[in-house]
Design an enzyme around this catalytic site. Structure first.
Site, PDB file in Angstrom:
ATOM      1  N   SER A   1      41.104  35.650  35.891  1.00 60.31           N
ATOM      2  CA  SER A   1      39.823  35.719  36.604  1.00 60.31           C
ATOM      3  C   SER A   1      38.597  35.630  35.704  1.00 60.31           C
ATOM      4  O   SER A   1      37.477  35.550  36.208  1.00 60.31           O
ATOM      5  CB  SER A   1      39.748  36.995  37.453  1.00 60.31           C
TER       6      SER A   1
ATOM      7  N   LYS B   1      36.414  32.712  36.538  1.00 55.90           N
ATOM      8  CA  LYS B   1      35.380  32.734  37.583  1.00 55.90           C
ATOM      9  C   LYS B   1      33.970  32.531  37.029  1.00 55.90           C
ATOM     10  O   LYS B   1      33.139  31.863  37.648  1.00 55.90           O
ATOM     11  CB  LYS B   1      35.453  34.049  38.366  1.00 55.90           C
TER      12      LYS B   1
ATOM     13  N   TYR C   1      36.629  41.852  46.676  1.00 56.02           N
ATOM     14  CA  TYR C   1      37.091  40.846  45.709  1.00 56.02           C
ATOM     15  C   TYR C   1      37.965  39.821  46.419  1.00 56.02           C
ATOM     16  O   TYR C   1      38.795  40.184  47.261  1.00 56.02           O
ATOM     17  CB  TYR C   1      37.862  41.546  44.598  1.00 56.02           C
TER      18      TYR C   1
END
Length: 377
Positions: free
Chosen positions: A56, A59, A165
């Site tokens: 992640s 991102k 999330y």
């Protein structure tokens, strides 16, 4: 005690197989190192340039890509994203499940926007975080990992109403593809990774032999390998598909510290970095994740003692951290226990990369904390 010894001891006491780390300021690398093993079973040493899955931490890069296209007028923050991604044009909210187990849906109160996707306020979720998403997939058809079906789901709430999330940044990556006419990997390579000199960062359907292995602790001691590779699948995952190195990610962090520019290459404007670094979610609180799959990611709160906000791609702490980052710093993490922070006020940023599952490992967090404290000592 030297900086290297401090981190080495923190990693050793944490019982981590291995890790790399880097501290940068706006103009230089202040500290870097590699410790332990990339493969604790084969006893392969970890090196600073060992390829690791950053999950992640992808991102932040994809959020920058989207904001480049916003600057060019090819994407808008507040127009309906369904104009670009028809799959998100008529969102439905999951209200529950009938006695027969079938999902019950209603039309969403408003369209999903790019701002919603970037701030995790779209209503989308994650199968490993939200039990209702897992229940929805079980009631319809359990999608294969890495497929577009695995990020296609009803909303859990109306866009803008909560922070949860989500797979939102996967859809941001698909929006980048739709607006640019390029694959996400090609777009990032041409407009972000190449200009920043991030030569080891890519979507890799097959990881190289010498890439770090993702480890899991065995009940009786020792290690096993997890076969997870988030870089494959039928689309480039903007939410978690990149693999990289600490030196590469350090360059990205420097670019943010420098207001969108590095080595004469401007990636985005200073105004865009300022907007991305501003809390976008009002009084909502970001940073807490529940769990539907604790073996992958147990419940986690990034900063339980702060009412953390969220910018366009980053968590933001409103208060300073004792012995560490300033108020208004940016941060997030990757599911294999990698973490970073960016402190624009102090002009310091750091990244810590390990390859360990499940997420939120106490030892990894302690080692990352030691890195941060060392950066401000």
């Amino acid at each position: 005690m030297t900086s290297d010894t401090i981190i080495a001891e923190a990693i050793s006491s944490a019982g981590l197989p291995g890790a790399t780390a880097m501290i940068v300021d706006r103009d230089s690398v202040r500290f870097s190192g590699a410790w332990g093993e990339a493969d604790a079973i084969a006893r392969t040493p970890m090196k600073l340039d060992t390829i690791c899955q950053i999950a992640s931490m992808t991102k932040a890069l994809v959020s920058i890509a989207a904001m480049q296209l916003v600057e060019q007028g090819k994407l808008t923050l507040d127009g309906p994203i369904g104009d670009v991604l028809p799959e998100l044009a008529n969102p439905q909210v999951l209200t529950g499940f009938g006695e027969d187990g079938k999902p019950q849906l209603r039309a969403a109160a408003r369209p999903i926007t790019l701002r919603h996707l970037l701030t995790h306020t779209s209503g989308l979720g994650y199968f490993f975080v939200h039990p209702e998403v897992l229940q929805y997939f079980a009631a319809t058809a359990m999608p294969a990992p890495g497929t577009k079906a695995s990020i296609t789901m009803p909303l859990m709430f109306d866009p803008g109403d909560k922070w949860e999330y989500s797979v939102g940044t996967d859809w941001v990556g698909l929006a980048v593809e739709a607006a640019s006419g390029m694959t996400l990997g090609d777009y990032l390579s041409q407009y972000i990774l190449g200009p920043l000199g991030m030569k080891d960062t890519a979507f890799r359907p097959q990881l190289p032999e010498d890439a770090a292995k993702v480890h899991t602790r065995q009940p009786g001691g020792g290690w096993a390998h997890s076969p997870m590779n988030l870089g494959g699948g039928e689309f480039n995952s903007g939410g978690g598909g990149l693999s990289s190195t600490a030196p590469d990610y350090g360059k990205f962090l420097q670019m943010i510290l420098r207001g969108g520019e590095l080595n004469g290459n401007r990636i985005v404007s200073e105004e865009t970095i300022a907007e991305m670094s501003r809390n976008q979610i009002g009084n909502l609180r970001a940073g807490y994740m529940g769990s539907a799959m604790p073996d992958l990611a147990p419940p986690f709160d990034a900063m339980p003692d702060q009412h953390t906000g969220w910018g366009l791609g980053f968590m933001i702490n409103p208060d300073p951290v004792a012995g560490g980052r300033s108020a208004g710093s940016l941060a997030w993490a990757g599911i294999f226990n990698s973490y970073y922070w960016i402190d624009p006020e102090a002009g310091i940023a750091g990244v810590f990369i390990s390859q360990l599952s499940p997420f939120g490992d106490a030892g990894a967090l302690e080692a990352f904390s030691a890195l941060e404290k060392m950066a401000y000592a």
